[in-house]
Design an enzyme around this catalytic site. Structure first.
Site, PDB file in Angstrom:
ATOM      1  CB  CYS A 294      -3.658   3.350  -1.677  1.00 23.92           C
ATOM      2  SG  CYS A 294      -4.749   4.748  -1.399  1.00 23.92           S
TER       3      CYS A 294
ATOM      4  CG  ASP B   6       0.431  -2.340   6.139  1.00 24.59           C
ATOM      5  OD1 ASP B   6      -0.524  -2.486   6.927  1.00 24.59           O
ATOM      6  OD2 ASP B   6       0.323  -1.725   5.059  1.00 24.59           O
TER       7      ASP B   6
ATOM      8  CE  LYS C 184      -7.169  -0.185   6.048  1.00 21.86           C
ATOM      9  NZ  LYS C 184      -8.047   0.286   4.981  1.00 21.86           N
TER      10      LYS C 184
ATOM     11  CD  GLN D 119      -6.810  -4.402   3.931  1.00 17.60           C
ATOM     12  OE1 GLN D 119      -7.744  -5.184   4.093  1.00 17.60           O
ATOM     13  NE2 GLN D 119      -7.002  -3.113   3.702  1.00 17.60           N
TER      14      GLN D 119
ATOM     15  CG  HIS E 196      -1.951   0.986   1.334  1.00 15.75           C
ATOM     16  ND1 HIS E 196      -1.707   2.298   1.680  1.00 15.75           N
ATOM     17  CD2 HIS E 196      -3.296   0.891   1.129  1.00 15.75           C
ATOM     18  CE1 HIS E 196      -2.843   2.968   1.692  1.00 15.75           C
ATOM     19  NE2 HIS E 196      -3.826   2.146   1.354  1.00 15.75           N
TER      20      HIS E 196
END
Length: 411
Positions: A369, A205, A231, A208, A128
């Site tokens: 993104c 990261d 999220k 997700q 991202h």
């Protein structure tokens, strides 16, 4: 496991999301954009409003009861996050505005004071922008070199190529746990082990991954892990930076101001200990409390059960999507989280998104993104359908009907 039984069991959670009782262009809302931001259950909204109505005060400073209650709720939330991702110490949990701020904090507080021109950071093609731009800024500021792990045609990380990127100048690996476009779940534990064999720290990261599957930062043995509350069915504007305590203790503050100091004089300032030294100013106290409520909410369902639920929705959706003439799924490797990106021959993703919107279906259409990944697959954009705790096979059926409508209109 019978799909109908599993998804029917999950319909109880759908009732907790009032927005799903609303209409979109006169049709029931079908929300398939949780990868961008998940909807909020009543329990999270109630926790935030109850705090403002009954417990609100600033934290860490007041000697009166309201402030003590607010401080207690805030620090209890830190403990909840620690337990949720299986960190070793509550002090390893830093509240930030989201994944983006967490990565920027590490880049500027860990990387910038230590690195120099020619030092290298390893990223991947599927990152991202939030895990590209902070390192690019260091490239501009210091002259560091960005080295990129390629992605296979199926959407998997090329681990053999990754191993060859290390050099004596490698200073950091920063990779996504799960791709927001492909859904690919990367072998981050293996990648961390490879990096540590070269004495290189790893940032992951997890934006997700955390909403979709169990995460254990000690098992992964990452050095930093970041994710966003919004999220995870929590409020916007709140997120988490996990860092190993020894690393955080050695890092200078990211911002200066109130609540991150011990003493202040014009001649000398001394700073609070980790994690307070990274939490300058009045934080999003209500957001932290809402995030704790969101963690309680997903844990009530069970993270492994959420993962299994979404896997069955993927198994239900993918063959039906592939049966649409001219449709191609981008990212077919397994395992993956509940994200499906696709393109349709001769129909622009924005046109597909518009048709779906008029059918009451919310999906994301664009580059997500992740422009380098779009370039890798030689496409300008995709349509992305992403699942959450509130979705079931009826949502997939509605998506399929709308895609066939788009095919008739544009195909």
């Amino acid at each position: 496991m019978n799909m109908k039984t599993l998804t029917t069991d999950f319909t109880v959670f759908r009732r907790d999301f009032p927005v799903l009782q609303e209409t979109n262009r006169g049709r029931p809302v079908i929300y398939l954009d949780s990868a961008a931001s998940a909807q909020k259950p009543r329990q999270v909204v109630d926790a935030v409003s109850n705090f403002y109505f009954h417990d609100y005060a600033n934290i860490h400073r007041g000697i009166y009861e309201l402030s003590e209650r607010a401080t207690r709720l805030y620090e209890q939330a830190r403990d909840r996050v620690k337990n949720f991702i299986h960190a070793a110490h509550a002090e390893e949990i830093v509240f930030v505005r989201g994944t983006t701020e967490g990565i920027n904090l590490v880049a500027q507080s860990f990387g910038r004071p230590r690195w120099q021109a020619g030092d290298e950071v390893i990223l991947s093609t599927m990152e991202h922008h939030s895990n590209i731009v902070p390192w690019y800024l260091l490239k501009e500021q210091l002259g560091i070199v960005l080295k990129v792990i390629p992605v296979t045609d199926e959407g998997a990380m090329d681990i053999e190529a990754y191993e060859k990127l290390f050099s004596p100048r490698t200073r950091m690996v920063a990779v996504t746990h799960a791709s927001n476009v492909l859904g690919t779940v990367n072998p981050v534990k293996e990648m961390a082990s490879i990096a540590h064999a070269h004495q290189v720290p790893v940032l992951i990261d997890g934006a997700q991954a955390v909403p979709h599957m169990p995460v254990d930062v000690q098992d992964i043995d990452c050095d930093f892990y970041v994710f966003s509350g919004h999220k995870l069915y929590g409020p916007t504007g709140i997120g988490i930076l996990y860092g190993k305590k020894a690393l955080l203790d050695a890092m200078p503050p990211y911002q200066g101001g109130g609540d991150m100091i011990e003493t202040v004089a014009f001649s000398k300032v001394t700073f609070a200990k980790t994690p307070q030294k990274f939490e300058a100013g009045t934080p999003d106290i209500a957001g932290v409390i809402g995030l704790a409520a969101a963690i309680d909410y997903v844990q009530s369902a069970g993270m492994q059960q959420i993962y299994s639920h979404e896997q069955i929705l993927l198994q239900y959706a993918e063959p039906r999507l592939l049966a649409v003439p001219g449709l191609r799924i981008i990212g077919t490797t397994k395992p993956k989280v509940g994200v499906i990106s696709f393109v349709m021959q001769d129909i622009h993703p924005h046109d597909i998104g518009t048709v779906l919107d008029h059918e009451g279906i919310a999906v994301r259409a664009g580059h997500h993104c992740a422009m380098p990944l779009m370039e890798r697959f030689r496409i300008p954009a995709t349509v992305r359908a992403s699942f959450g705790i509130y979705n079931d096979e009826n949502d997939v059926d509605a998506l399929m009907a709308a895609l066939h409508l788009a095919k008739r209109l544009f195909g």
